[in-house]
Design a protein around this motif. Structure first.
Motif, short mmCIF file in Angstrom:
data_model
loop_
_atom_site.label_atom_id
_atom_site.label_comp_id
_atom_site.label_asym_id
_atom_site.label_seq_id
_atom_site.Cartn_x
_atom_site.Cartn_y
_atom_site.Cartn_z
N MET A 1 4.01 16.63 -42.62
CA MET A 1 3.36 15.54 -43.31
C MET A 1 2.13 16.07 -44.06
SD MET A 1 1.55 12.19 -41.67
CE MET A 1 0.78 11.04 -42.76
N GLN A 2 2.01 15.71 -45.33
CA GLN A 2 0.86 16.09 -46.13
C GLN A 2 -0.28 15.13 -45.86
OE1 GLN A 2 0.56 18.78 -47.95
NE2 GLN A 2 -1.47 18.30 -48.67
N VAL A 3 -1.38 15.64 -45.36
CA VAL A 3 -2.54 14.82 -45.02
C VAL A 3 -3.56 14.97 -46.14
CG1 VAL A 3 -4.41 14.45 -43.38
CG2 VAL A 3 -2.14 15.05 -42.56
N GLU A 4 -3.80 13.86 -46.85
CA GLU A 4 -4.75 13.89 -47.96
C GLU A 4 -5.88 12.88 -47.81
OE1 GLU A 4 -2.18 13.27 -51.32
OE2 GLU A 4 -1.66 15.41 -51.41
N THR A 5 -5.59 11.73 -47.24
CA THR A 5 -6.61 10.68 -47.10
C THR A 5 -6.85 10.38 -45.63
OG1 THR A 5 -5.01 8.86 -47.12
CG2 THR A 5 -5.85 9.61 -49.27
N LEU A 6 -7.88 9.61 -45.40
CA LEU A 6 -8.18 9.20 -44.02
C LEU A 6 -7.03 8.36 -43.45
CD1 LEU A 6 -10.16 9.36 -41.74
CD2 LEU A 6 -11.49 7.55 -42.79
N ARG A 7 -6.37 7.57 -44.28
CA ARG A 7 -5.19 6.82 -43.83
C ARG A 7 -4.11 7.78 -43.32
NH1 ARG A 7 -3.93 1.83 -45.28
NH2 ARG A 7 -5.09 1.96 -47.23
N ASP A 8 -3.92 8.87 -44.04
CA ASP A 8 -2.94 9.88 -43.62
C ASP A 8 -3.34 10.51 -42.28
OD1 ASP A 8 -1.53 9.50 -46.02
OD2 ASP A 8 -2.56 11.18 -47.01
N VAL A 9 -4.65 10.73 -42.10
CA VAL A 9 -5.14 11.30 -40.84
C VAL A 9 -4.81 10.34 -39.69
CG1 VAL A 9 -7.22 11.90 -39.51
CG2 VAL A 9 -6.96 12.70 -41.86
N LEU A 10 -5.03 9.05 -39.91
CA LEU A 10 -4.72 8.07 -38.87
C LEU A 10 -3.22 8.01 -38.60
CD1 LEU A 10 -7.19 5.17 -39.67
CD2 LEU A 10 -7.40 6.97 -37.98
N HIS A 11 -2.43 8.07 -39.65
CA HIS A 11 -0.97 8.07 -39.46
C HIS A 11 -0.55 9.31 -38.68
CE1 HIS A 11 3.11 6.84 -40.40
NE2 HIS A 11 3.37 8.11 -40.62
N TRP A 12 -1.11 10.45 -39.06
CA TRP A 12 -0.80 11.69 -38.35
C TRP A 12 -1.23 11.60 -36.89
CZ3 TRP A 12 -3.86 15.01 -35.67
CH2 TRP A 12 -3.26 16.21 -35.27
N THR A 13 -2.43 11.04 -36.63
CA THR A 13 -2.93 10.93 -35.26
C THR A 13 -2.05 10.00 -34.43
OG1 THR A 13 -5.18 11.28 -36.07
CG2 THR A 13 -4.96 10.48 -33.84
N SER A 14 -1.62 8.90 -35.02
CA SER A 14 -0.71 7.99 -34.32
C SER A 14 0.59 8.71 -33.98
CB SER A 14 -0.45 6.75 -35.18
OG SER A 14 0.41 5.87 -34.51
N ASP A 15 1.13 9.45 -34.94
CA ASP A 15 2.35 10.24 -34.69
C ASP A 15 2.11 11.29 -33.62
OD1 ASP A 15 3.73 8.79 -36.58
OD2 ASP A 15 3.75 10.41 -38.07
N PHE A 16 0.94 11.92 -33.65
CA PHE A 16 0.56 12.92 -32.65
C PHE A 16 0.65 12.32 -31.24
CE2 PHE A 16 -3.03 14.13 -29.94
CZ PHE A 16 -2.86 15.49 -29.80
N HIS A 17 0.04 11.14 -31.06
CA HIS A 17 0.06 10.49 -29.75
C HIS A 17 1.48 10.05 -29.38
CE1 HIS A 17 -4.19 10.55 -28.93
NE2 HIS A 17 -4.46 9.99 -30.10
N GLN A 18 2.24 9.58 -30.35
CA GLN A 18 3.61 9.14 -30.08
C GLN A 18 4.49 10.32 -29.68
OE1 GLN A 18 4.03 5.76 -30.12
NE2 GLN A 18 5.88 6.29 -29.03
N HIS A 19 4.32 11.44 -30.35
CA HIS A 19 5.10 12.64 -30.01
C HIS A 19 4.72 13.14 -28.61
CE1 HIS A 19 7.46 16.24 -30.72
NE2 HIS A 19 6.46 16.92 -30.22
N LEU A 20 3.43 13.11 -28.32
CA LEU A 20 2.98 13.52 -26.99
C LEU A 20 3.54 12.58 -25.92
CD1 LEU A 20 1.37 15.63 -25.48
CD2 LEU A 20 -0.71 14.33 -25.94
N THR A 21 3.61 11.28 -26.23
CA THR A 21 4.22 10.30 -25.32
C THR A 21 5.65 10.71 -25.00
OG1 THR A 21 2.90 8.47 -26.19
CG2 THR A 21 4.97 7.89 -25.11
N ALA A 22 6.43 10.99 -26.04
CA ALA A 22 7.84 11.36 -25.84
C ALA A 22 7.97 12.64 -25.03
CB ALA A 22 8.53 11.50 -27.20
N CYS A 23 7.11 13.60 -25.31
CA CYS A 23 7.16 14.88 -24.60
C CYS A 23 6.84 14.68 -23.12
CB CYS A 23 6.18 15.84 -25.25
SG CYS A 23 6.25 17.52 -24.62
N LEU A 24 5.81 13.90 -22.83
CA LEU A 24 5.42 13.65 -21.45
C LEU A 24 6.50 12.88 -20.70
CD1 LEU A 24 1.71 12.73 -22.19
CD2 LEU A 24 2.46 14.74 -20.88
N LYS A 25 7.07 11.85 -21.34
CA LYS A 25 8.15 11.07 -20.72
C LYS A 25 9.35 11.95 -20.42
CE LYS A 25 7.44 6.42 -22.49
NZ LYS A 25 7.93 5.38 -23.41
#
Length: 152
Positions: A1-25
């Motif tokens: 994902m190309q991160v250019e704006t703060l909105r992109d950072v938030l989207h990336w961070t949400s995905d980061f937490h979601q991916h970590l959720t899946a990995c932990l589960k």
């Protein structure tokens, strides 16, 4: 994902937490230690809540702040994400699991801190401060819960 704006950072961070959720589960039932299984389940639920909250910041945040450009940090300082899904959490002790989780969250907090220090727009500074404080608080809660479970 190309991160250019703060909105992109938030989207990336949400995905980061979601991916970590899946990995932990995914690893929770495979760990041989009952304490580690309980910790992994707790952490996966907590990460899922974090993903949801960050998504809410993304959808309901101030438009001026969300459209702030901030692409340079991740280009210079890529976050090493979820390397333990290849060497699963199922093979780690509770101490090792928490070490990885703390490291992951510290990288996100450092991202927010860096962006906050460079933000010119007060609304962006305020949003980044809220996000940084939120991540720090949630990491503290996870560490405290993990420590309490070790005391049992």
């Amino acid at each position: 994902m190309q991160v250019e704006t703060l909105r992109d950072v938030l989207h990336w961070t949400s995905d980061f937490h979601q991916h970590l959720t899946a990995c932990l589960k995914h690893c929770a039932d495979s760990n041989k230690s009952e304490r580690a299984k309980m910790l992994l389940k707790y952490l996966s639920e907590h990460e899922e809540k974090l993903a949801h909250v960050i998504h809410e910041f993304e959808t309901k945040g101030d438009e001026h702040a969300l459209n702030t450009w901030c692409y340079e940090y991740l280009n210079k300082n890529p976050i090493v994400q979820h390397h333990h899904c290849d060497a699963p959490f199922s093979q780690l002790s509770t101490t090792e699991i928490m070490r990885v989780i703390i490291d992951q969250h510290n990288q996100v907090i450092e991202l927010y801190r860096y962006l906050h220090d460079r933000a010119d727009i007060p609304s962006a500074q305020e949003l980044l401060e809220m996000l940084k404080s939120f991540e720090e608080h949630e990491m503290m809660l996870m560490v405290q819960s993990a420590n309490r479970s070790e005391d049992m």
